[in-house]
Design a protein around this motif. Structure first.
Motif, PDB file in Angstrom:
ATOM      1  N   GLU A   1      -2.543  -9.251  -2.407  1.00 56.97           N
ATOM      2  CA  GLU A   1      -3.286  -8.593  -1.319  1.00 56.97           C
ATOM      3  C   GLU A   1      -3.704  -9.608  -0.269  1.00 56.97           C
ATOM      4  O   GLU A   1      -3.566  -9.377   0.941  1.00 56.97           O
ATOM      5  CB  GLU A   1      -4.513  -7.875  -1.897  1.00 56.97           C
ATOM      6  CG  GLU A   1      -5.256  -7.000  -0.895  1.00 56.97           C
ATOM      7  CD  GLU A   1      -6.309  -7.750  -0.119  1.00 56.97           C
ATOM      8  OE1 GLU A   1      -6.604  -7.341   1.030  1.00 56.97           O
ATOM      9  OE2 GLU A   1      -6.852  -8.751  -0.642  1.00 56.97           O
ATOM     10  N   LEU A   2      -4.193 -10.774  -0.702  1.00 52.41           N
ATOM     11  CA  LEU A   2      -4.592 -11.811   0.251  1.00 52.41           C
ATOM     12  C   LEU A   2      -3.378 -12.381   0.974  1.00 52.41           C
ATOM     13  O   LEU A   2      -3.423 -12.614   2.194  1.00 52.41           O
ATOM     14  CB  LEU A   2      -5.350 -12.919  -0.480  1.00 52.41           C
ATOM     15  CG  LEU A   2      -5.807 -14.108   0.392  1.00 52.41           C
ATOM     16  CD1 LEU A   2      -6.602 -13.637   1.603  1.00 52.41           C
ATOM     17  CD2 LEU A   2      -6.597 -15.113  -0.452  1.00 52.41           C
TER      18      LEU A   2
ATOM     19  N   ARG B   1      -2.425 -10.207   3.814  1.00 53.82           N
ATOM     20  CA  ARG B   1      -3.342 -10.351   4.942  1.00 53.82           C
ATOM     21  C   ARG B   1      -3.034 -11.640   5.706  1.00 53.82           C
ATOM     22  O   ARG B   1      -2.972 -11.647   6.943  1.00 53.82           O
ATOM     23  CB  ARG B   1      -4.791 -10.386   4.434  1.00 53.82           C
ATOM     24  CG  ARG B   1      -5.342  -9.069   3.887  1.00 53.82           C
ATOM     25  CD  ARG B   1      -5.826  -8.157   5.005  1.00 53.82           C
ATOM     26  NE  ARG B   1      -6.764  -8.783   5.909  1.00 53.82           N
ATOM     27  CZ  ARG B   1      -8.088  -8.907   5.699  1.00 53.82           C
ATOM     28  NH1 ARG B   1      -8.622  -8.453   4.568  1.00 53.82           N
ATOM     29  NH2 ARG B   1      -8.855  -9.474   6.614  1.00 53.82           N
TER      30      ARG B   1
ATOM     31  N   LEU C   1      -9.118 -14.505   9.600  1.00 50.63           N
ATOM     32  CA  LEU C   1      -9.549 -13.368   8.791  1.00 50.63           C
ATOM     33  C   LEU C   1     -10.755 -13.696   7.946  1.00 50.63           C
ATOM     34  O   LEU C   1     -11.032 -14.860   7.633  1.00 50.63           O
ATOM     35  CB  LEU C   1      -8.407 -12.865   7.899  1.00 50.63           C
ATOM     36  CG  LEU C   1      -8.101 -13.619   6.596  1.00 50.63           C
ATOM     37  CD1 LEU C   1      -7.390 -12.714   5.615  1.00 50.63           C
ATOM     38  CD2 LEU C   1      -7.257 -14.852   6.873  1.00 50.63           C
ATOM     39  N   SER C   2     -11.467 -12.627   7.586  1.00 53.99           N
ATOM     40  CA  SER C   2     -12.523 -12.672   6.578  1.00 53.99           C
ATOM     41  C   SER C   2     -12.045 -11.827   5.406  1.00 53.99           C
ATOM     42  O   SER C   2     -11.441 -10.769   5.587  1.00 53.99           O
ATOM     43  CB  SER C   2     -13.834 -12.122   7.143  1.00 53.99           C
ATOM     44  OG  SER C   2     -14.301 -12.937   8.210  1.00 53.99           O
ATOM     45  N   TRP C   3     -12.341 -12.311   4.199  1.00 48.69           N
ATOM     46  CA  TRP C   3     -11.800 -11.659   2.999  1.00 48.69           C
ATOM     47  C   TRP C   3     -12.735 -11.890   1.829  1.00 48.69           C
ATOM     48  O   TRP C   3     -13.312 -12.977   1.691  1.00 48.69           O
ATOM     49  CB  TRP C   3     -10.411 -12.218   2.706  1.00 48.69           C
ATOM     50  CG  TRP C   3      -9.766 -11.722   1.448  1.00 48.69           C
ATOM     51  CD1 TRP C   3      -9.011 -10.594   1.281  1.00 48.69           C
ATOM     52  CD2 TRP C   3      -9.830 -12.347   0.156  1.00 48.69           C
ATOM     53  NE1 TRP C   3      -8.598 -10.484  -0.030  1.00 48.69           N
ATOM     54  CE2 TRP C   3      -9.091 -11.541  -0.738  1.00 48.69           C
ATOM     55  CE3 TRP C   3     -10.447 -13.512  -0.306  1.00 48.69           C
ATOM     56  CZ2 TRP C   3      -8.946 -11.872  -2.086  1.00 48.69           C
ATOM     57  CZ3 TRP C   3     -10.323 -13.836  -1.649  1.00 48.69           C
ATOM     58  CH2 TRP C   3      -9.564 -13.020  -2.522  1.00 48.69           C
ATOM     59  N   GLN C   4     -12.862 -10.897   0.966  1.00 48.95           N
ATOM     60  CA  GLN C   4     -13.707 -11.011  -0.220  1.00 48.95           C
ATOM     61  C   GLN C   4     -12.934 -10.512  -1.429  1.00 48.95           C
ATOM     62  O   GLN C   4     -12.455  -9.372  -1.447  1.00 48.95           O
ATOM     63  CB  GLN C   4     -14.985 -10.186  -0.067  1.00 48.95           C
ATOM     64  CG  GLN C   4     -15.911 -10.227  -1.271  1.00 48.95           C
ATOM     65  CD  GLN C   4     -16.579 -11.580  -1.460  1.00 48.95           C
ATOM     66  OE1 GLN C   4     -17.175 -12.102  -0.521  1.00 48.95           O
ATOM     67  NE2 GLN C   4     -16.454 -12.152  -2.651  1.00 48.95           N
TER      68      GLN C   4
ATOM     69  N   SER D   1     -14.450 -16.482  -1.233  1.00 51.40           N
ATOM     70  CA  SER D   1     -14.258 -15.639  -0.056  1.00 51.40           C
ATOM     71  C   SER D   1     -13.883 -16.478   1.157  1.00 51.40           C
ATOM     72  O   SER D   1     -14.063 -17.699   1.182  1.00 51.40           O
ATOM     73  CB  SER D   1     -15.527 -14.840   0.227  1.00 51.40           C
ATOM     74  OG  SER D   1     -16.609 -15.720   0.513  1.00 51.40           O
TER      75      SER D   1
END
Length: 344
Positions: free
Chosen positions: A138-139, A142, A149-152, A158
């Motif tokens: 998934e990351l 992205r 990007l911001s991602w958690q 993160s």
């Protein structure tokens, strides 16, 4: 149909003379094979990832970057990237760099891989394989689309407005390698990647449900139809005479599975009669004359509708000249016949 070759760069003894080449020599041969594949007009060259002394390549993007400088047109892919045990940010940075070095020829095939040594080596929990794979995938997707990007997630730190550099020339084509589990095929469909089937033996009909599962999930997720891609990968050995091909390859094939299963703590025995059955016309092992192999590829094309075929031609401690001969037959005999038939 696109045609190519791939290697895992295994280092095994030649069964005829007992000699084992060095890792340095193996790497040199892989680069030479890639250069020849490019010159022959093949479209894909792949290199696999292992972290063991009996394999020569652990850093696939470094290897493919070296190959990029020796080739002009051929696309360069991992076969496979062990996605659960690599940080997606570093993976994207490495393959974006490869993409720039190769003028847009980088791809990845992500999968679990044949061994598990990378989990303890890099500090990952094998029991979290599925969670790691899905989160990293998934990351990765992205990162492949967004330069900031911001991602958690749950298993990785993160990202907050992170700059992802360098940027590839385009989205890096991504495939998921599937050996036989419906869950992996469904994941490829759900995430909208290509599906790379590793068909190393048996009856190809057994893999039809995997393609069907992939297609169902792909359609249900609403992905663009141009991203739907199926590839077939498998072991191959080609000579002008099919009987001669089987006679020569038997020792290499027996040797290969002998040391691979020994690495896994298993014994392996293969007599000639069983091998002949494994290379029969209705099986998945691509061993024989160009005409025999063409027939197998076309039969599988009817089953899967795949648009890419990759052959692993260098297993079992073969000398380099046998590998290059198979490559030449793939490019000059097999590929033209298959594409002529498909075009009608």
């Amino acid at each position: 149909m696109e045609f190519g070759v791939y290697t895992l760069a295994d280092i095994g003894p030649n069964p005829y003379n007992g000699q084992t080449i060095s890792a340095k020599k193996r790497i040199q041969e892989v680069i030479a094979a890639a250069k020849l594949a490019d010159e022959l007009g093949l479209q894909i060259f792949g290199v696999g990832e292992h972290h063991r002394l009996d394999y020569a390549v652990s850093s696939v993007p470094v290897m493919l970057s070296a190959i990029a400088q020796q080739t002009k047109n051929i696309h360069l892919t991992s076969t496979t990237t062990v996605l659960s045990t690599v940080d997606p940010v570093r993976l994207y940075e490495d393959f974006a760099t490869l993409d720039l070095l190769s003028d847009g020829r980088a791809e990845i095939i992500a999968g679990r891989g044949a061994f598990i040594e990378s989990f303890p080596l890099f500090g990952y929990n094998l029991e979290q394989y599925n969670e790691l794979f899905e989160e990293h995938l998934e990351l990765w997707q992205r990162l492949n689309k967004e330069e900031r990007l911001s991602w958690q997630g749950h298993l990785r730190a993160s990202l907050q407005n992170a700059e992802i550099s360098p940027r590839a020339t385009k989205e890096i084509p991504t495939w998921i390698g599937v050996g036989g589990t419906p869950e992996s095929a469904m994941r490829a469909g759900r995430f909208g990647t290509g599906l790379a089937l590793a068909i190393l033996g048996g009856n190809p009909h057994y893999f039809v449900p995997l393609v069907e599962a992939y297609k169902r999930e792909f359609i249900a997720a609403g992905h663009p139809k141009e991203k739907y891609k199926v590839a077939v990968t498998g072991h191959g050995y080609f000579t002008e005479d099919g009987h001669q091909a089987r006679k020569e390859f038997y020792a290499y094939y027996k040797n290969y599975w002998g040391y691979v299963n020994k690495q896994r703590g298993m014994s392996f025995h293969l007599n000639r009669e069983s091998f002949e059955k494994m290379t029969g016309p209705n099986t998945a092992l691509f061993v024989g004359s160009p005409d025999e192999v063409v027939e197998k590829i076309l039969k599988q094309h009817e089953l899967f509708g795949h648009t890419r075929f990759l052959a692993q031609l260098d297993i079992g401690g073969q000398p380099f000249e046998t590998v290059t001969h198979s490559m030449e037959l793939l490019a000059t005999k097999i590929m033209p016949q298959v594409n002529q038939y498909i075009k009608g």
